[in-house]
Design an enzyme around this catalytic site. Structure first.
Site, short mmCIF file in Angstrom:
data_model
loop_
_atom_site.label_atom_id
_atom_site.label_comp_id
_atom_site.label_asym_id
_atom_site.label_seq_id
_atom_site.Cartn_x
_atom_site.Cartn_y
_atom_site.Cartn_z
N TYR A 90 24.41 4.35 -11.54
CA TYR A 90 24.76 3.54 -10.38
C TYR A 90 24.03 2.20 -10.44
CZ TYR A 90 26.86 7.29 -7.47
OH TYR A 90 27.66 8.26 -6.94
N GLU A 136 22.38 9.15 -1.97
CA GLU A 136 21.23 9.47 -1.11
C GLU A 136 20.23 8.31 -1.12
OE1 GLU A 136 23.73 12.19 -1.78
OE2 GLU A 136 22.35 12.12 -3.47
N ASN A 194 33.13 4.35 -4.85
CA ASN A 194 32.51 5.65 -5.07
C ASN A 194 32.93 6.64 -4.00
OD1 ASN A 194 30.54 7.43 -6.44
ND2 ASN A 194 29.54 7.38 -4.45
N GLU A 195 33.65 7.67 -4.41
CA GLU A 195 34.08 8.74 -3.50
C GLU A 195 34.67 8.17 -2.20
OE1 GLU A 195 31.42 12.57 -4.59
OE2 GLU A 195 30.35 11.01 -3.50
N GLU A 271 30.95 13.88 -11.36
CA GLU A 271 29.65 14.37 -10.90
C GLU A 271 29.73 15.89 -10.85
OE1 GLU A 271 28.28 12.88 -7.16
OE2 GLU A 271 28.45 10.77 -7.75
#
EC number: 3.2.1.23
Length: 629
Positions: A90, A136, A194-195, A271
């Protein structure tokens, strides 16, 4: 990346300096052109190829911003020794532009050096530039100044958001483009957002991001990554762009879903959650070797490519850890991001590493690389802390006060993280009164005339306050415990967002001391314990550590309550007695031969010793189980 003398920006990639004009707000037509050579990774008939040869991406996630840069080469070598052929990284926007317009790509932010080291290790690179990354990480990687803009709508087609992303991409993406395989570099794939399907369904936003990448020179494989449900894939995938899945279990179901929706595309698990992260006040998540290896074997048996999340978790050093929200309460993430990964926080090789290695080498038939030894550790020892400046007086002395009629938020003060000390002197009549704080984010220690009244950690909370008919020295020490990194509350503000009342009456006339702990210099940290007299059982304390040879260690604070720890002026992160994390990882590069200084800012209660231990203690374990459905 450092400015050159002619005002251009020099980007180092494998020793070659490439000059780019300084970024402009609008896209610059002089961006690196997309390479004329075809992408190194392709799937012309549904089978993944690398330069025309059948290939599996066997990647491991490793975040450069969670690893000391002096340890990048070591950790990359450990990934390769596991049998992986790719590192997945990332890029956290707020690491590079914590304050708007102050871009940094030096030291631990040097992407060019990270790419070089990966290539030197024989690894391809997958880049995940977001701009939202979750991970996170604080605010999901978005800068606090961005989400703090009035009316900002991140992760959407909202023009002011896209304008800021364009400005950031003008600097970032040409560096990624220059490191692509087409130019002899290691970058073989780039993720779009991302997602996103877990958040929204703004297709125009995703298309804009895809075009922003290709328009700035990205020509390698593009992909999206979302959970293995129809709802998530509907929201996050793009026609013509490879759709990948993220999950921790049931690879057969994920593969079936993707193949039913995206015929002609290879199966990629972007992932694979072989472990999990921890929140303060909860248990330490682990995943058994058998469980994780079983799912990895299922991905490989399905003919899939995979990225281990995490292969090496690292550390939320400083104040980088984010937070989740379960709908009722904030769930701040601990300092460690060990994640029960195959490669531990200090680089040790776990049983999970060896089982994964066997599976990966069997799948590829590659010649095993030598196994690196576990890094050396200091012998255990105990240090005696010396109390310094008291909590309130010490903090007030470290920053000038801002005067405001209302209690300003972190965003109004332009401070991304750390502490705010709010001080007022209201006249309080005799008798018992109710002190109410509205819009608190996230935690306030409340004092009246220097005496603790209690702690508030809900958005609205009350405490009893006894008046004497005189003015009361009212102090609220508010901690930003980490910005929300996932879900609809992304970008939520910090500090006191409402007001403070005594009974029905609002308290005005505040002076506020801003304390951005992660921005303090070494000189600030070493000065802090001396700025005021010791007072009570909290505040600053120091301990000296004399070493002949530096090595890794794990720092514990038995008897201490909650606070922050620096080593030689570098902020390790938070400690908190509620756990689960007990020890803080101290990487050897933070230590020196000779005298070292440990500084503690203790918010609640001093302990009588600081311990250096030879093993991590991350708390009582709880088996992590992930399912969709």
């Amino acid at each position: 990346m450092e400015p050159s003398t002619d005002g251009k920006v020099a980007v180092s990639f494998h020793g070659v300096a490439k000059d780019m004009e300084p970024p402009a707000h609008e896209p610059d037509p002089r961006h690196i052109a997309a390479p004329s050579a075809p992408a190194l990774l392709s799937y012309p008939h549904g089978r993944l190829l690398r330069d025309g040869t059948p290939h599996r991406v066997l990647a491991g996630s490793l975040h450069y911003f969670r690893v000391h840069p002096a340890q990048w080469a070591d950790r990359l070598e450990r990934l390769a020794a596991m049998g992986l052929n790719t590192v997945d990284a990332y890029i956290a926007w707020n690491v590079h532009e914590q304050r708007r317009g102050r871009l940094r790509f030096d030291g631990g932010r040097d992407l060019g050096r990270f790419f070089d080291l990966a290539q030197d290790t024989g690894l391809d690179v997958i880049v995940r530039p977001g701009p939202y990354i979750c991970a996170e990480w604080d605010n999901g990687g978005l800068p606090a100044w961005l989400t703090g803009m009035p009316g900002m709508r991140p992760r959407s087609s909202y023009p002011p958001y896209l304008d800021e992303v364009a400005r950031w991409f003008d600097t970032l993406v040409p560096q990624i483009a220059a490191a692509q395989a087409a130019y002899g570099g290691p970058v073989v794939a780039v993720q779009v957002e991302n997602e996103y399907g877990s958040y929204g369904d703004d297709r125009a936003h995703l298309e804009w991001l895809r075009d922003a990448l290709t328009g700035r020179g990205v020509g390698e494989l593009l992909f999206t990554a979302d959970g293995p449900t129809a709802l998530m894939q509907d929201g996050g995938s793009l026609p013509g762009t490879l759709a990948a899945a993220t999950f921790g279990s049931d690879p057969a179901a994920a593969a079936a879903l993707l193949r039913s929706r995206r015929a002609g595309e290879p199966f990629l698990c972007a992932e694979f959650w072989n472990g999990w992260f921890d929140h303060w006040g909860e248990r330490h998540h682990v995943r058994s070797v058998d469980s994780a290896a079983g799912t990895l074997a299922g991905i490989l048996d399905a003919g899939g490519s995979v990225s281990l999340y995490m292969a090496h978790g690292g550390t939320n050093a400083g104040l980088g850890s984010g937070a989740n929200h379960d709908g009722a309460r904030l769930q701040p993430t601990v300092t460690s991001y060990d994640s029960d990964a195959p490669i531990a926080e200090n680089g040790a090789l776990r049983p999970k590493f060896h089982r994964f290695r066997d599976l990966l080498l069997a799948a590829t038939g590659a010649v095993p690389r030598p196994l690196p030894p576990d890094p050396p550790l200091l012998a255990p020892r105990t240090l005696r802390p010396v109390p310094g400046a008291g909590l309130l007086a010490g903090l007030a002395a470290l920053a000038p006060a801002v005067v405001s009629p209302h209690p300003p938020s972190f965003e109004e003060l332009g401070q991304p993280s750390g502490l705010l000390l709010y001080r007022a002197r209201p006249l309080v009549p005799e008798g018992s009164h109710e002190l109410t704080v509205h819009g608190l984010h996230d935690r306030a220690q409340v004092f009246a005339d220097g005496t603790p009244l209690g702690v508030l950690d809900q958005e609205t909370g009350t405490l009893p306050l006894t008046g004497t008919g005189r003015r009361v020295a009212l102090d609220l020490l508010v901690e930003n415990q980490g910005r929300i990194n996932y879900g609809p509350l992304l970008g939520q503000g910090k500090g006191i967002l409402g007001g403070v009342r005594i009974g029905p009456r609002l308290v005005h006339s505040w002076s506020v001391h801003g304390l951005p702990l992660d921005e303090w210099t070494r000189e600030d940290v070493h000065r802090a314990p001396t700025v005021a007299l010791p007072a009570g059982g909290s505040g600053f304390a120091t301990a000296d550590l004399d070493l002949d040879t530096p090595a890794d260690t794990f720092l514990a604070l038995p008897g201490f309550g909650k606070g922050f720890v620096w080593v030689n002026g570098k902020l390790l992160g938070r400690h908190w007695e509620i756990g689960p994390q007990i020890t803080l990882y101290v990487p050897a590069p933070l230590l020196t031969a000779g005298r070292n200084t440990i500084t503690v800012l203790e918010l609640e209660r001093f302990g009588d010793r600081i311990e250096l231990r030879d093993r991590p203690e991350l708390g009582p374990p709880e088996e992590y189980v992930e399912t969709f459905g």
